[in-house]
Design an enzyme around this catalytic site. Sequence first.
Site, mmCIF file in Angstrom:
data_model
loop_
_atom_site.group_PDB
_atom_site.id
_atom_site.type_symbol
_atom_site.label_atom_id
_atom_site.label_comp_id
_atom_site.label_asym_id
_atom_site.label_seq_id
_atom_site.Cartn_x
_atom_site.Cartn_y
_atom_site.Cartn_z
ATOM 1 N N ALA A 108 0.930 -1.354 -0.056
ATOM 2 C CA ALA A 108 -0.007 -0.060 0.130
ATOM 3 C C ALA A 108 0.898 1.227 0.035
ATOM 4 O O ALA A 108 1.891 1.290 0.732
ATOM 5 C CB ALA A 108 -0.874 0.019 1.282
ATOM 6 N N PRO A 109 0.288 2.413 -0.979
ATOM 7 C CA PRO A 109 -0.861 2.483 -1.334
ATOM 8 C C PRO A 109 -0.699 1.828 -2.947
ATOM 9 O O PRO A 109 -2.011 2.321 -3.640
ATOM 10 C CB PRO A 109 -0.977 4.112 -1.395
ATOM 11 C CG PRO A 109 0.332 4.472 -1.243
ATOM 12 C CD PRO A 109 1.323 3.616 -0.647
ATOM 13 N N GLY A 110 0.159 1.338 -3.213
ATOM 14 C CA GLY A 110 0.014 0.574 -4.524
ATOM 15 C C GLY A 110 0.959 1.050 -5.801
ATOM 16 O O GLY A 110 0.514 0.707 -6.967
ATOM 17 N N SER A 111 1.725 1.973 -5.587
ATOM 18 C CA SER A 111 2.431 2.563 -6.836
ATOM 19 C C SER A 111 3.014 1.404 -7.489
ATOM 20 O O SER A 111 3.238 1.313 -8.812
ATOM 21 C CB SER A 111 3.316 3.684 -6.279
ATOM 22 O OG SER A 111 2.744 4.670 -6.092
ATOM 23 N N LYS A 112 4.013 0.688 -6.871
ATOM 24 C CA LYS A 112 4.831 -0.325 -7.326
ATOM 25 C C LYS A 112 3.812 -1.697 -7.642
ATOM 26 O O LYS A 112 4.085 -2.369 -8.848
ATOM 27 C CB LYS A 112 5.785 -0.870 -6.448
ATOM 28 C CG LYS A 112 6.749 0.435 -6.090
ATOM 29 C CD LYS A 112 7.810 0.100 -5.097
ATOM 30 C CE LYS A 112 8.407 1.612 -4.687
ATOM 31 N NZ LYS A 112 7.671 2.257 -3.716
ATOM 32 N N ASP A 157 0.589 -9.483 8.584
ATOM 33 C CA ASP A 157 1.894 -9.090 9.058
ATOM 34 C C ASP A 157 2.659 -9.962 7.729
ATOM 35 O O ASP A 157 2.717 -11.219 7.957
ATOM 36 C CB ASP A 157 2.223 -9.378 10.323
ATOM 37 C CG ASP A 157 3.538 -8.997 10.750
ATOM 38 O OD1 ASP A 157 4.449 -9.075 9.870
ATOM 39 O OD2 ASP A 157 3.687 -8.733 11.884
ATOM 40 N N ASP A 205 9.108 -3.857 -0.536
ATOM 41 C CA ASP A 205 9.337 -2.420 -0.504
ATOM 42 C C ASP A 205 8.976 -1.923 0.751
ATOM 43 O O ASP A 205 8.037 -1.752 1.487
ATOM 44 C CB ASP A 205 8.483 -1.962 -1.579
ATOM 45 C CG ASP A 205 8.747 -0.266 -1.567
ATOM 46 O OD1 ASP A 205 9.950 0.207 -1.473
ATOM 47 O OD2 ASP A 205 7.444 0.593 -1.625
ATOM 48 N N CYS A 258 13.261 3.455 1.235
ATOM 49 C CA CYS A 258 13.551 5.068 0.788
ATOM 50 C C CYS A 258 14.201 5.681 1.929
ATOM 51 O O CYS A 258 14.100 6.660 2.164
ATOM 52 C CB CYS A 258 12.252 5.759 0.434
ATOM 53 S SG CYS A 258 10.889 5.621 1.679
HETATM 54 C C1 LIG Z 1 7.075 2.029 1.769
HETATM 55 S S1 LIG Z 1 5.408 1.501 2.243
HETATM 56 C C2 LIG Z 1 5.076 0.610 0.679
HETATM 57 C C3 LIG Z 1 4.756 1.476 -0.535
HETATM 58 C C4 LIG Z 1 4.208 0.830 -1.524
HETATM 59 N N1 LIG Z 1 5.068 -0.410 -1.949
HETATM 60 C C5 LIG Z 1 3.963 1.654 -2.825
HETATM 61 O O1 LIG Z 1 4.698 1.635 -3.649
HETATM 62 O O2 LIG Z 1 2.905 2.279 -2.988
HETATM 63 C C6 LIG Z 1 5.901 0.289 3.326
HETATM 64 C C7 LIG Z 1 4.193 -0.340 3.637
HETATM 65 O O3 LIG Z 1 4.884 -1.686 4.606
HETATM 66 C C8 LIG Z 1 3.647 -1.645 5.323
HETATM 67 N N2 LIG Z 1 3.887 -2.600 6.611
HETATM 68 C C9 LIG Z 1 4.661 -2.248 7.806
HETATM 69 N N3 LIG Z 1 5.004 -3.176 8.328
HETATM 70 C C10 LIG Z 1 4.474 -4.226 7.832
HETATM 71 C C11 LIG Z 1 4.317 -5.709 8.009
HETATM 72 N N4 LIG Z 1 4.854 -6.150 9.177
HETATM 73 N N5 LIG Z 1 3.772 -6.311 7.148
HETATM 74 C C12 LIG Z 1 3.381 -6.010 5.931
HETATM 75 N N6 LIG Z 1 3.242 -4.709 5.763
HETATM 76 C C13 LIG Z 1 3.898 -3.629 6.492
HETATM 77 C C14 LIG Z 1 3.207 -0.248 5.822
HETATM 78 O O4 LIG Z 1 1.899 -0.294 6.385
HETATM 79 C C15 LIG Z 1 3.335 0.302 4.397
HETATM 80 O O5 LIG Z 1 2.155 0.496 3.635
#
Ligand SMILES: C[S@@+](CC[C@H](N)C(=O)[O-])C[C@H]1O[C@@H](n2cnc3c(N)ncnc32)[C@H](O)[C@@H]1O
Length: 330
Positions: A108-112, A157, A205, A258
Amino acid sequence: MNPLERYAPLVDDEEAFFDACERPLPSVVRVNTIKTTPARAREALDEEGVGYEPAGWHDEILKLDGRSPGTTWPYFHGWLHGQEEVSALPALAVDPEPGEFVWDACAAPGSKTTQLAALMDDTGLLVGNDNNLGRLSALRHNAERLGVTNLAVTNQDARNFSLKPFGSGQFGGYGYDGDDGDSDDDSDDAPDDAAREAFDRALVDAPCSCEGTVRKNPDVLDQWTMDHVHSVAGIQKGILRRAIQATKPGGTVVYSTCTFAPEENEAVLSHALEEEACRMVEFDSPLETVPGVTEWEDEEYHPDVTKAHRVYPHHNDTGGFFCAKLEVEA
Ligand SMILES: C[S@@+](CC[C@H](N)C(=O)[O-])C[C@H]1O[C@@H](n2cnc3c(N)ncnc32)[C@H](O)[C@@H]1O
């Protein structure tokens, strides 16, 4: 103290690095090839009088002249998606084929995720997972607007990711048939077994300390602490471990953040290389990058982390980023 000052010894030009970190980011969009072509998207922008400039290294990435992408007709209709230039790198490194079974562990939010779907020609099966339900609604909204249909969304998770909640048969032909091979009752099985060696490719990511997003969100450094860096690095290790275990031997796992912190990037990769069946793979970056570092403060990292890419804001006028590609071994 500005936490970014830690990285002065790592960058080639300190002044250019700090100046770039203070400038706002250019407004960039990715053309969504599920709904249109780069040529048609450019025509639509021309018709709206929106100025743009192709990023130069990729036909589908356009830099807009100042205007927010969300206010344009082609954005509203899902032809364009606002996505930072450097954020297009991980999906290109994953390099999925149409028809494959792919996991986006932190989606989330899903760009990749939506970029992966486009690279897969919206075929095969893409599982977009995130542990944050609120952010998952943004993922679903983006996937709908962009016309993605090969996506299954999960809210777990990622460290303990399981395909069992989907039940038997849902993934027919995509690596998991609901039976983990045990002859006895499944109720006492650890959830891990269901997602072992299932995917062709995975993207991690990862949640990170986000230092590289300072151009988009200057407040990010106000909350920075070394404790947070260490705690989020621990989460990243768990997610990357699960992604490696959940991917077939010979499959690809891409890890990206990032942030600039070696306590996350190189330390997390080193941990995976030492503990899991995987190896680093070189890949060409279309943006200027520098190799991962093998030494930082009192730490030494696995020598192969030099195959990872560090992206500094002053090199390509982007945010900061880190991206590494792994191959899973048998
Ligand atoms: C860098 S953001 C991802 C951005 C996304 N890949 C994009 O390109 O739009 C990291 C994401 O990891 C999620 N996150 C954090 N801990 C997590 C976990 N233990 N399991 C799954 N997702 C997790 C967060 O809610 C966040 O949405």
